[in-house]
Motif scaffolding. Sequence first.
Motif, PDB file in Angstrom:
ATOM      1  N   HIS A   1      42.139  44.720  29.738  1.00  0.00           N
ATOM      2  CA  HIS A   1      42.508  46.493  29.360  1.00  0.00           C
ATOM      3  C   HIS A   1      42.919  46.867  30.759  1.00  0.00           C
ATOM      4  O   HIS A   1      43.236  46.888  31.100  1.00  0.00           O
ATOM      5  CB  HIS A   1      41.559  46.904  28.569  1.00  0.00           C
ATOM      6  CG  HIS A   1      41.337  48.667  28.287  1.00  0.00           C
ATOM      7  ND1 HIS A   1      42.940  49.218  27.908  1.00  0.00           N
ATOM      8  CD2 HIS A   1      40.697  49.392  30.011  1.00  0.00           C
ATOM      9  CE1 HIS A   1      42.967  50.788  28.725  1.00  0.00           C
ATOM     10  NE2 HIS A   1      41.792  50.509  29.512  1.00  0.00           N
ATOM     11  N   GLN A   2      41.103  45.911  31.467  1.00  0.00           N
ATOM     12  CA  GLN A   2      41.126  46.393  32.945  1.00  0.00           C
ATOM     13  C   GLN A   2      42.530  45.353  33.495  1.00  0.00           C
ATOM     14  O   GLN A   2      42.683  46.299  34.240  1.00  0.00           O
ATOM     15  CB  GLN A   2      40.072  45.639  33.314  1.00  0.00           C
ATOM     16  CG  GLN A   2      38.306  46.182  32.277  1.00  0.00           C
ATOM     17  CD  GLN A   2      38.697  47.542  32.811  1.00  0.00           C
ATOM     18  OE1 GLN A   2      38.903  48.457  33.954  1.00  0.00           O
ATOM     19  NE2 GLN A   2      37.440  48.484  32.012  1.00  0.00           N
TER      20      GLN A   2
ATOM     21  N   ASP B   1      30.615  47.726  41.047  1.00  0.00           N
ATOM     22  CA  ASP B   1      31.500  49.148  40.968  1.00  0.00           C
ATOM     23  C   ASP B   1      30.217  50.327  40.792  1.00  0.00           C
ATOM     24  O   ASP B   1      30.770  51.164  40.657  1.00  0.00           O
ATOM     25  CB  ASP B   1      31.672  49.063  39.402  1.00  0.00           C
ATOM     26  CG  ASP B   1      32.862  48.974  39.378  1.00  0.00           C
ATOM     27  OD1 ASP B   1      33.523  48.473  41.081  1.00  0.00           O
ATOM     28  OD2 ASP B   1      33.671  48.355  38.716  1.00  0.00           O
TER      29      ASP B   1
ATOM     30  N   GLU C   1      44.699  59.196  37.435  1.00  0.00           N
ATOM     31  CA  GLU C   1      43.464  59.075  36.870  1.00  0.00           C
ATOM     32  C   GLU C   1      43.020  60.148  37.846  1.00  0.00           C
ATOM     33  O   GLU C   1      43.419  60.918  39.068  1.00  0.00           O
ATOM     34  CB  GLU C   1      42.076  57.947  37.257  1.00  0.00           C
ATOM     35  CG  GLU C   1      43.487  56.367  36.329  1.00  0.00           C
ATOM     36  CD  GLU C   1      42.851  56.530  34.905  1.00  0.00           C
ATOM     37  OE1 GLU C   1      42.128  57.054  34.923  1.00  0.00           O
ATOM     38  OE2 GLU C   1      43.521  56.004  34.560  1.00  0.00           O
TER      39      GLU C   1
ATOM     40  N   LEU D   1      30.869  53.107  43.101  1.00  0.00           N
ATOM     41  CA  LEU D   1      31.668  53.607  42.512  1.00  0.00           C
ATOM     42  C   LEU D   1      31.009  55.374  41.418  1.00  0.00           C
ATOM     43  O   LEU D   1      31.496  55.597  41.054  1.00  0.00           O
ATOM     44  CB  LEU D   1      33.119  53.136  41.634  1.00  0.00           C
ATOM     45  CG  LEU D   1      33.989  52.460  42.904  1.00  0.00           C
ATOM     46  CD1 LEU D   1      34.538  51.661  42.257  1.00  0.00           C
ATOM     47  CD2 LEU D   1      34.748  53.741  43.665  1.00  0.00           C
TER      48      LEU D   1
ATOM     49  N   HIS E   1      36.522  41.320  38.030  1.00  0.00           N
ATOM     50  CA  HIS E   1      36.334  42.633  37.159  1.00  0.00           C
ATOM     51  C   HIS E   1      34.696  42.223  37.015  1.00  0.00           C
ATOM     52  O   HIS E   1      34.037  42.800  37.197  1.00  0.00           O
ATOM     53  CB  HIS E   1      36.754  43.706  36.037  1.00  0.00           C
ATOM     54  CG  HIS E   1      35.890  44.256  35.753  1.00  0.00           C
ATOM     55  ND1 HIS E   1      36.680  46.099  36.751  1.00  0.00           N
ATOM     56  CD2 HIS E   1      35.374  45.142  34.392  1.00  0.00           C
ATOM     57  CE1 HIS E   1      36.166  46.599  35.587  1.00  0.00           C
ATOM     58  NE2 HIS E   1      34.711  46.088  34.820  1.00  0.00           N
TER      59      HIS E   1
ATOM     60  N   ARG F   1      26.098  45.932  26.340  1.00  0.00           N
ATOM     61  CA  ARG F   1      27.286  47.274  25.999  1.00  0.00           C
ATOM     62  C   ARG F   1      27.979  45.419  24.784  1.00  0.00           C
ATOM     63  O   ARG F   1      28.441  46.584  24.120  1.00  0.00           O
ATOM     64  CB  ARG F   1      28.586  46.960  27.336  1.00  0.00           C
ATOM     65  CG  ARG F   1      28.548  48.600  27.678  1.00  0.00           C
ATOM     66  CD  ARG F   1      29.300  48.501  28.996  1.00  0.00           C
ATOM     67  NE  ARG F   1      30.288  48.566  27.970  1.00  0.00           N
ATOM     68  CZ  ARG F   1      31.184  49.445  29.550  1.00  0.00           C
ATOM     69  NH1 ARG F   1      31.363  49.425  31.153  1.00  0.00           N
ATOM     70  NH2 ARG F   1      32.783  49.537  28.908  1.00  0.00           N
TER      71      ARG F   1
ATOM     72  N   TYR G   1      38.250  44.009  26.741  1.00  0.00           N
ATOM     73  CA  TYR G   1      38.011  44.789  28.026  1.00  0.00           C
ATOM     74  C   TYR G   1      38.244  44.020  29.251  1.00  0.00           C
ATOM     75  O   TYR G   1      38.482  45.057  29.791  1.00  0.00           O
ATOM     76  CB  TYR G   1      36.714  44.808  28.274  1.00  0.00           C
ATOM     77  CG  TYR G   1      35.826  45.654  29.252  1.00  0.00           C
ATOM     78  CD1 TYR G   1      35.664  47.115  29.437  1.00  0.00           C
ATOM     79  CD2 TYR G   1      34.674  44.394  30.127  1.00  0.00           C
ATOM     80  CE1 TYR G   1      35.429  47.633  31.049  1.00  0.00           C
ATOM     81  CE2 TYR G   1      34.295  45.367  31.456  1.00  0.00           C
ATOM     82  CZ  TYR G   1      34.876  46.625  31.618  1.00  0.00           C
ATOM     83  OH  TYR G   1      34.025  47.440  32.436  1.00  0.00           O
TER      84      TYR G   1
ATOM     85  N   ALA H   1      34.647  41.227  21.064  1.00  0.00           N
ATOM     86  CA  ALA H   1      34.713  42.952  22.168  1.00  0.00           C
ATOM     87  C   ALA H   1      35.451  43.101  23.878  1.00  0.00           C
ATOM     88  O   ALA H   1      35.700  43.465  24.869  1.00  0.00           O
ATOM     89  CB  ALA H   1      34.011  43.599  21.911  1.00  0.00           C
TER      90      ALA H   1
ATOM     91  N   ARG I   1      30.671  44.070  37.965  1.00  0.00           N
ATOM     92  CA  ARG I   1      29.748  44.198  37.184  1.00  0.00           C
ATOM     93  C   ARG I   1      28.905  43.511  36.585  1.00  0.00           C
ATOM     94  O   ARG I   1      28.817  42.638  37.367  1.00  0.00           O
ATOM     95  CB  ARG I   1      30.809  44.634  35.767  1.00  0.00           C
ATOM     96  CG  ARG I   1      32.228  45.277  35.148  1.00  0.00           C
ATOM     97  CD  ARG I   1      32.014  46.366  36.449  1.00  0.00           C
ATOM     98  NE  ARG I   1      31.535  47.637  34.903  1.00  0.00           N
ATOM     99  CZ  ARG I   1      31.299  49.372  35.100  1.00  0.00           C
ATOM    100  NH1 ARG I   1      32.997  49.107  35.665  1.00  0.00           N
ATOM    101  NH2 ARG I   1      30.946  49.381  34.380  1.00  0.00           N
TER     102      ARG I   1
ATOM    103  N   ARG J   1      49.002  49.765  37.486  1.00  0.00           N
ATOM    104  CA  ARG J   1      48.910  51.361  38.687  1.00  0.00           C
ATOM    105  C   ARG J   1      49.290  50.343  39.798  1.00  0.00           C
ATOM    106  O   ARG J   1      49.083  51.042  41.184  1.00  0.00           O
ATOM    107  CB  ARG J   1      47.718  51.684  38.893  1.00  0.00           C
ATOM    108  CG  ARG J   1      46.941  51.545  38.788  1.00  0.00           C
ATOM    109  CD  ARG J   1      45.370  52.210  38.675  1.00  0.00           C
ATOM    110  NE  ARG J   1      44.123  51.727  39.026  1.00  0.00           N
ATOM    111  CZ  ARG J   1      43.352  51.222  40.282  1.00  0.00           C
ATOM    112  NH1 ARG J   1      44.349  51.325  41.265  1.00  0.00           N
ATOM    113  NH2 ARG J   1      42.917  50.683  39.634  1.00  0.00           N
TER     114      ARG J   1
ATOM    115  N   ASP K   1      42.603  54.267  46.319  1.00  0.00           N
ATOM    116  CA  ASP K   1      43.661  55.296  47.094  1.00  0.00           C
ATOM    117  C   ASP K   1      43.049  56.408  47.518  1.00  0.00           C
ATOM    118  O   ASP K   1      42.541  56.988  47.737  1.00  0.00           O
ATOM    119  CB  ASP K   1      44.684  55.491  46.254  1.00  0.00           C
ATOM    120  CG  ASP K   1      44.285  56.635  44.594  1.00  0.00           C
ATOM    121  OD1 ASP K   1      43.375  56.932  44.574  1.00  0.00           O
ATOM    122  OD2 ASP K   1      45.374  56.401  43.706  1.00  0.00           O
TER     123      ASP K   1
END
Length: 389
Positions: A285-286, A368, A93, A371, A248, A260, A282, A278, A252, A293, A80
């Motif tokens: 969550h993403q 990513d 954020e 970023l 996602h 990770r 993850y 895990a 990555r 949003r 954004d």
Amino acid sequence: MTSAPGRPAARWSGPLREGPAGGWRDGDPVGGRRWVHLPAPLELESGEALPGVRIAYQTWGRPNARRDNAVLVLHALTGDSHVAGPAGPGHPEPGWWDGLVGPGLALDTDRFLVVAPNILGGCQGSTGPSSTAPDRRPWGSRFPHITLRDTVRAEAAVADALGVERWAAVVGGSMGGMRALEWALTLPDRVDRALVLACPVAATAWQIAWTSPQLHAVRADPDWSGGDYHLTGRAPVDGLGVARRIAHVTYRGPGELDTRFGRRPQDGEEPGRGGRFAVESYLDHQAWKLARRFDAASYVVLTEAMNGHDVGRGRGGVERALKDMPERTIVAGVDTDHLYPLARQEEIARHLPVPGRARVISSPHGHDGFLLAVDRVGELVRELLGDLR
Ligand SMILES: CC(=O)SCCNC(=O)CCNC(=O)[C@H](O)C(C)(C)COP(=O)(O)OP(=O)(O)OC[C@H]1O[C@@H](n2cnc3c(N)ncnc32)[C@H](O)[C@@H]1OP(=O)(O)O
Ligand SMILES: N[C@@H](CCO)C(=O)O
């Protein structure tokens, strides 16, 4: 419906309310958001016209007397206008390139006026499918197909409002990089330099292929309602969540995820017996973070605009088109990016007016990385702008 942890309520809270309109005013808060309203319907590449367009944007720094110190920063698919600064009203954020913009930083606000619009078709202030059409109903499925060139023409209104005839530079990564290319080629008199990160010259079959299951996932959600869900009180958050999980993984690096998460189960859960690894937690969550949003219809419109990305269209092919890029163009990619691999940036660099090699952003984070490797991006910005006073 799934009851996975973190899943948001099946509605999206809608586009941001209107704020102050117009161009530069002394005393405006640094990083404050403003809106420009296009005075006439936007003529789209398709031949259609889109009425009532507004573009949200933020600025940092000040214009100089000649107004030739403005740098345009263009965000990626789900970004954004909030490039830098703390979280606050309308921005849950901190800025997505915080650390790049500010006094003494690479985009030095003591020297540059930094400008960042929210893209046409988006959902963070600019006109998109969730915005109200002239008939006072959401555009929804009636929002037209747009191209990245259309987004550039809409943003020319921001430059006009600020009194900027020519950007000192346009800077962007991923979809922002595609748009930096299109800014320089669509309005060549208005761009002096370009920094193009982690993107191709045209969307490849590989990239389009990855978006295909994402688009299917959104449209297969019963709450999609043909794209006209904005007044139903429900939104296709499950479909958007699946799309984000797929996307996602493409964003990555495989080595990063292995390091990770390894084969570790999520705390307190048993994979194969109703529990998750895990890495699955993850991705959940993403998924929910984006669904909270971002508007699913904007996701579809912008994904399709990226799939249409081809700087050679109507310009005699990509090699011919790239010859019209600014002489001062820097192209860079991430060495672990498997979505837009370095070979795609080499292809751009090879055909520039001053041919060369793509710069490398070394990062374990895959796509990513553009970023996350803010220091390296800062070096590239300094390389592009260092001689400007
Ligand atoms: C307005 C906004 O919210 S952001 C708007 C602007 N955004 C953009 O422009 C780009 C979109 N953003 C992105 O793509 C990403 O946010 C990035 C690339 C910037 C983030 O990358 P990273 O900093 O590496 O974050 P990473 O992938 O490690 O994810 C961290 C999150 O995963 C969570 N997480 C880590 N492991 C697990 C796990 N096993 N289970 C569940 N969650 C997990 C962390 O708690 C953290 O949560 P939080 O983001 O809510 O604090
Ligand atoms: N993580 C980035 C990747 C797209 O380039 C985004 O969501 O915008």
